[in-house]
Design an enzyme around this catalytic site. Structure first.
Site, mmCIF file in Angstrom:
data_model
loop_
_atom_site.group_PDB
_atom_site.id
_atom_site.type_symbol
_atom_site.label_atom_id
_atom_site.label_comp_id
_atom_site.label_asym_id
_atom_site.label_seq_id
_atom_site.Cartn_x
_atom_site.Cartn_y
_atom_site.Cartn_z
ATOM 1 N N LEU A 146 0.856 -1.181 0.000
ATOM 2 C CA LEU A 146 0.000 0.000 0.000
ATOM 3 C C LEU A 146 0.892 1.231 0.000
ATOM 4 O O LEU A 146 1.884 1.288 0.738
ATOM 5 C CB LEU A 146 -0.907 0.026 1.237
ATOM 6 C CG LEU A 146 -2.193 -0.812 1.209
ATOM 7 C CD1 LEU A 146 -2.877 -0.743 2.566
ATOM 8 C CD2 LEU A 146 -3.137 -0.337 0.120
ATOM 9 N N ASP A 147 0.551 2.229 -0.811
ATOM 10 C CA ASP A 147 1.324 3.476 -0.845
ATOM 11 C C ASP A 147 1.255 4.186 0.502
ATOM 12 O O ASP A 147 0.317 3.973 1.277
ATOM 13 C CB ASP A 147 0.778 4.407 -1.922
ATOM 14 C CG ASP A 147 1.011 3.858 -3.324
ATOM 15 O OD1 ASP A 147 1.934 3.035 -3.482
ATOM 16 O OD2 ASP A 147 0.279 4.243 -4.247
ATOM 17 N N PRO A 148 2.243 5.051 0.796
ATOM 18 C CA PRO A 148 2.184 5.833 2.049
ATOM 19 C C PRO A 148 0.883 6.613 2.187
ATOM 20 O O PRO A 148 0.366 6.767 3.295
ATOM 21 C CB PRO A 148 3.393 6.764 1.926
ATOM 22 C CG PRO A 148 4.360 6.009 1.075
ATOM 23 C CD PRO A 148 3.510 5.271 0.079
ATOM 24 N N ALA A 166 -2.033 5.686 1.276
ATOM 25 C CA ALA A 166 -3.168 4.792 1.490
ATOM 26 C C ALA A 166 -3.224 4.257 2.918
ATOM 27 O O ALA A 166 -2.222 4.200 3.627
ATOM 28 C CB ALA A 166 -3.102 3.630 0.512
#
Length: 445
Positions: free
Chosen positions: A98-100, A102
């Protein structure tokens, strides 16, 4: 004591310890954690390891790992040079980053559970995202630099819902350049960060959107979301236009153009002053007496930064269920273009992955700080439940001769999307092979 007796005594102690380890329940398996915003998935693993390593719950796992290292072959011990020996850490991995930006479900594997993480990459996932119109960034979200601007006054809820129709079902999607996909041995985000052109066209990939709906429409000025303040330079914008396919028709909205004209006028005025233009102080007559300098004013505290005005562009909250390989950022980008504007992702929540769902069976990251007496029983129960469910699923799928219906549980608690149980087994074997290659080489497989 003779050397031979000493060796036999050591071996007897090892066997006795190993026997004790066998009878001790070692916590392993998979569980899900609610990832907070602002940190990477890898940082979540490091934070969890910091709490798990010294815990009583995972002491049997640490002791078993130390025991395994003691009985490994001579050649393996030789490779494990003293200067490279590290303290034993709980073996962990995640089942889809998961991206930062998200938040939401991040599946973690512990010990042997890491071998099953590959199955979660193939299961369906549910997301809730906020799409903000009027801007495009190099990363397709509010964390990047603005590379293009376009008007948004014509964008309505009805036009967005109509555009969403063509994004349901099986579609083709182009991954964002800030993704981990490799082209000619190099990840796309490495090209982006270095400002280099991708040697080949980023091809569209088949993905499936099982469900897509708008759950909230927010008019401009009524929401909390903001455009990024950082703006890319000219070269970056040219590069982005080639890679991100904005097209030359993009023009700034009227208020942006007016602001740019005002800024250009101020710049021209400064250039005139710098080149010897009219300067009031220099034009004063030398015979004219100058007034005495005014007394210095007492230092004042810096004025408080005025609150940022609300964003004038509309935004919408969308909810979706998608298959493996889908990029929510790309959907936001494509939806913005589909309605004649631009779009970026302002928020992202992964609400479900496989059988793990927020509010049901996902561990809260913030509860780690409360200590093992609080999180220990929860994590232990989650790992035990996962191990039991996996054993039952494997027993049911033991023949592996028939096909599993779409949406039915797979061996690792995920859900098959192609209906083929053998493919899931092959993915698990491939994940194990990648792990072995990664352990034997410094190059990421």
């Amino acid at each position: 004591m003779p050397v031979r007796d000493t060796i036999w005594k050591s071996l007897a102690d090892i066997c006795k310890t190993a026997s004790t380890m066998t009878s001790t329940k070692i916590p392993e398996g998979c569980f899900a954690i609610n990832k907070p915003r602002g940190i990477t998935s890898a940082q979540v693993i490091r934070d969890v390891q910091t709490h798990f390593n010294p815990s009583k719950l995972f002491k049997p796992w640490v002791d078993a790992e130390r025991q395994r290292q003691m009985v490994e072959s001579h050649n393996q011990r030789k490779k494990r040079s003293k200067k490279f020996v590290k303290p034993v850490q709980i073996k962990m991995g995640h089942g889809g980053t998961l991206d930062p930006l998200a938040t939401g479900v991040l599946i973690l594997g512990v010990g042997s559970g890491t071998k099953s993480l590959g199955n979660f990459l193939a299961c369906t996932k549910s997301y809730e995202a906020v799409l903000l119109f009027g801007r495009a960034t190099d990363s397709y979200d509010t964390e990047g630099k603005v590379v293009a601007k376009k008007g948004f006054e014509h964008v309505t809820r009805e036009s967005v819902e109509e555009a969403m129709l063509k994004f349901r079902g099986k579609i083709m999607q182009r991954p964002p350049i800030f993704s981990a996909i490799r082209i000619q041995g190099k990840r796309l985000y490495e090209y982006a960060r270095e400002g280099k052109e991708v040697p080949v066209e980023i091809e569209e990939r088949p993905v499936e959107v099982e469900k897509l709906e708008m759950v909230e429409w927010m008019e401009g000025g009524t929401h909390e979301y903001r455009w990024p303040e950082a703006e890319a330079g000219r070269e970056e914008k040219v590069f982005a236009d080639k890679i991100l396919h904005f097209g030359t028709e993009i023009t700034p909205e009227p208020e942006v153009a007016a602001a740019d004209m005002a800024e250009a006028g101020e710049k021209r005025k400064r250039e005139v002053d710098d080149d010897g233009g009219f300067n009031e102080d220099a034009a004063q007559s030398p015979k004219r007496p100058k007034s005495s300098p005014a007394p210095e004013a007492p230092p004042q505290s810096a004025p408080a930064t005025p609150p940022q005005p609300p964003c004038a562009a509309p935004a919408c909250r969308i909810r979706m269920t998608v298959t493996s390989g889908f990029y929510v950022r790309s959907l936001c980008h494509d939806l913005g273009l589909a309605v004649g504007s631009l779009g970026i992702m302002a928020s992202l929540i992964r609400s479900r992955q496989g059988d793990f769902e927020l509010g049901k069976n996902v561990f809260e990251y913030s509860e780690l700080a409360k200590g093992e007496t609080f999180w220990g029983p929860q994590v232990g129960r989650m790992l035990e439940e996962w191990t039991t469910e996996k054993a039952e699923a494997l027993a049911q799928a033991a023949p592996m001769s028939g096909k599993v219906a779409k949406g039915e549980k797979g061996p690792a608690g995920g859900r098959y999307t192609d209906g083929d149980a053998m493919k899931a087994k092959e993915r698990e074997v491939e994940a194990e092979d990648r792990e072995r290659r990664r352990n034997s080489s410094s190059v990421d497989a």
